[in-house]
Design an enzyme around this catalytic site. Structure first.
Site, PDB file in Angstrom:
ATOM      1  N   LYS A  28     -20.734   1.114  32.883  1.00 28.58           N
ATOM      2  CA  LYS A  28     -19.593   1.571  32.491  1.00 28.58           C
ATOM      3  C   LYS A  28     -18.820   0.261  31.750  1.00 28.58           C
ATOM      4  O   LYS A  28     -18.079  -0.196  30.823  1.00 28.58           O
ATOM      5  CB  LYS A  28     -19.589   3.073  32.091  1.00 28.58           C
ATOM      6  CG  LYS A  28     -20.121   4.112  32.989  1.00 28.58           C
ATOM      7  CD  LYS A  28     -20.488   5.838  33.517  1.00 28.58           C
ATOM      8  CE  LYS A  28     -21.208   6.604  33.105  1.00 28.58           C
ATOM      9  NZ  LYS A  28     -20.679   7.747  33.731  1.00 28.58           N
ATOM     10  N   GLN A  75     -16.351  10.318  37.603  1.00 31.58           N
ATOM     11  CA  GLN A  75     -17.832  10.421  37.996  1.00 31.58           C
ATOM     12  C   GLN A  75     -19.017  11.124  38.738  1.00 31.58           C
ATOM     13  O   GLN A  75     -17.880  11.282  39.532  1.00 31.58           O
ATOM     14  CB  GLN A  75     -18.126   8.560  38.378  1.00 31.58           C
ATOM     15  CG  GLN A  75     -19.575   8.621  38.122  1.00 31.58           C
ATOM     16  CD  GLN A  75     -20.486   8.373  37.289  1.00 31.58           C
ATOM     17  OE1 GLN A  75     -19.898   8.427  35.927  1.00 31.58           O
ATOM     18  NE2 GLN A  75     -21.508   9.165  37.710  1.00 31.58           N
ATOM     19  N   ASP A 107     -16.532  12.187  28.331  1.00 37.17           N
ATOM     20  CA  ASP A 107     -17.603  12.828  28.766  1.00 37.17           C
ATOM     21  C   ASP A 107     -17.879  14.561  27.507  1.00 37.17           C
ATOM     22  O   ASP A 107     -19.434  14.813  28.435  1.00 37.17           O
ATOM     23  CB  ASP A 107     -17.457  13.213  30.055  1.00 37.17           C
ATOM     24  CG  ASP A 107     -18.326  12.138  31.003  1.00 37.17           C
ATOM     25  OD1 ASP A 107     -19.192  11.379  30.894  1.00 37.17           O
ATOM     26  OD2 ASP A 107     -17.663  11.310  32.322  1.00 37.17           O
TER      27      ASP A 107
END
Ligand code: GUN
Length: 310
Positions: free
Chosen positions: A52, A96, A119
């Protein structure tokens, strides 16, 4: 059989974002900024976060990687997220997953400001997606929609079977495929661990989205001739012949399913790179909404901007 190459499709999304970012910089504006929070040292999470961050730098986004030890308390993490929420230079925040057991995932997700929730996991954004309002779509389902757009796969009126009902992939995917979108309008079956006669269900599918986490779970006899098969699986299996000591396996028995499917995404090189593209597009969107710069990106109208409210 059409190979749904996620590396090619994601490069095209990233090229677009790179161009848009260069335009912003030329106009004297700052670049979009993603903050990635990584807790502990889970090998897979390390790899995902590293890619990412790498994609941010390729596109020209700013990224900040914030690492914490496994021992960080829930309270401290909540406080750090609050600081990121209040930091005006940051457009998107991702924490994460999975998190260490002593940290309540739901609490963390609820604390990320919905406008920075790239997200798309915050309940407000999930609710907005269900209602067809502008929102952040979770990166993997968003990436799959972008993959379907890249290859112009026809979905309208088709029977899509999604296997796996996670909040990250299966459930949002089932909602998007049933929505009134250019690459939606499917009749959707959402199958999960308690589904009976799964073979019979998958054999009726025009489109299969496999998000099970079991290598080679989807065999050729489970699919109908000409089905579109999208493999979301990314399981590490031991492989002493590989330098890393493992390799990545998908949910689909690729060699045999390829003989029957009309289109199939490989693992690696399929959905994985598309997930990153979905996240990068969300980061740009977060920036645009916060800074309110008019900007045009290819595909904006087609994939997500259709009126969902019916
Ligand atoms: N863990 C596995 N997939 C994801 C994802 O899409 N986002 C985050 N934050 N964590 C993940």
């Amino acid at each position: 059989m059409l190979l749904l190459d996620g590396k090619i499709a994601s490069q095209s999304v990233k090229d677009d974002l790179k161009k848009a970012t260069q335009d912003l910089i030329e106009q004297g504006k700052r670049a979009p900024h993603l903050a990635a929070v990584l807790i502990g040292n889970n090998g897979a999470s390390e790899t995902y976060v590293a890619s990412k961050v790498k994609s941010c730098s390729e596109i020209g986004f700013t990224s900040t990687l914030i690492r914490f030890n496994d021992s960080i308390s829930e309270d401290e993490l909540l406080q750090r997220i609050d600081e990121l929420n209040n930091d005006d230079s940051i457009d998107g925040i991702l924490v994460q997953l999975p998190l260490p057991k002593h940290i309540n995932e739901g609490k963390i997700i609820d604390t990320i400001h919905p406008e920075k929730d790239v997200d798309g996991f915050h309940p407000m954004n999930v609710g907005r997606m269900v209602q067809g309002l502008e929102t952040f779509i979770p990166a993997t389902p968003y990436g799959i929609m972008l993959l379907m757009e890249h290859y112009d796969l026809q979905t309208k009126g088709k029977h899509a079977v999604v296997i796996g009902r996670s909040n990250i992939v299966g459930r949002p995917m089932s909602i998007l495929l049933s929505s009134n979108l250019l690459y939606g309008n499917c009749t959707v079956t959402l199958a999960h661990r308690y589904s009976q006669d799964l073979h019979q269900i998958t054999q009726q599918a025009d489109i299969i989205i496999a998000a099970v986490g079991i290598p080679d779970f989807i065999k050729a006899d489970m699919i109908k001739e000409g089905a579109i098969v999208i493999d979301v699986g990314i399981t590490r299996v031991d492989d002493p012949t590989s330098p890393k000591g493992y390799r990545i396996k998908g949910d689909v028995d690729f060699v045999n399913v390829a003989k029957k499917a009309s289109a199939l995404s490989p693992v690696p090189g399929g959905v994985g790179p598309m997930t990153i593209s979905g996240l990068m597009k969300n980061t740009m969107d977060a920036y645009i909404r916060r800074i309110a710069v008019p900007i045009h990106l290819k595909g904006d109208e087609s994939v997500m901007k259709t009126n969902l409210r019916d």
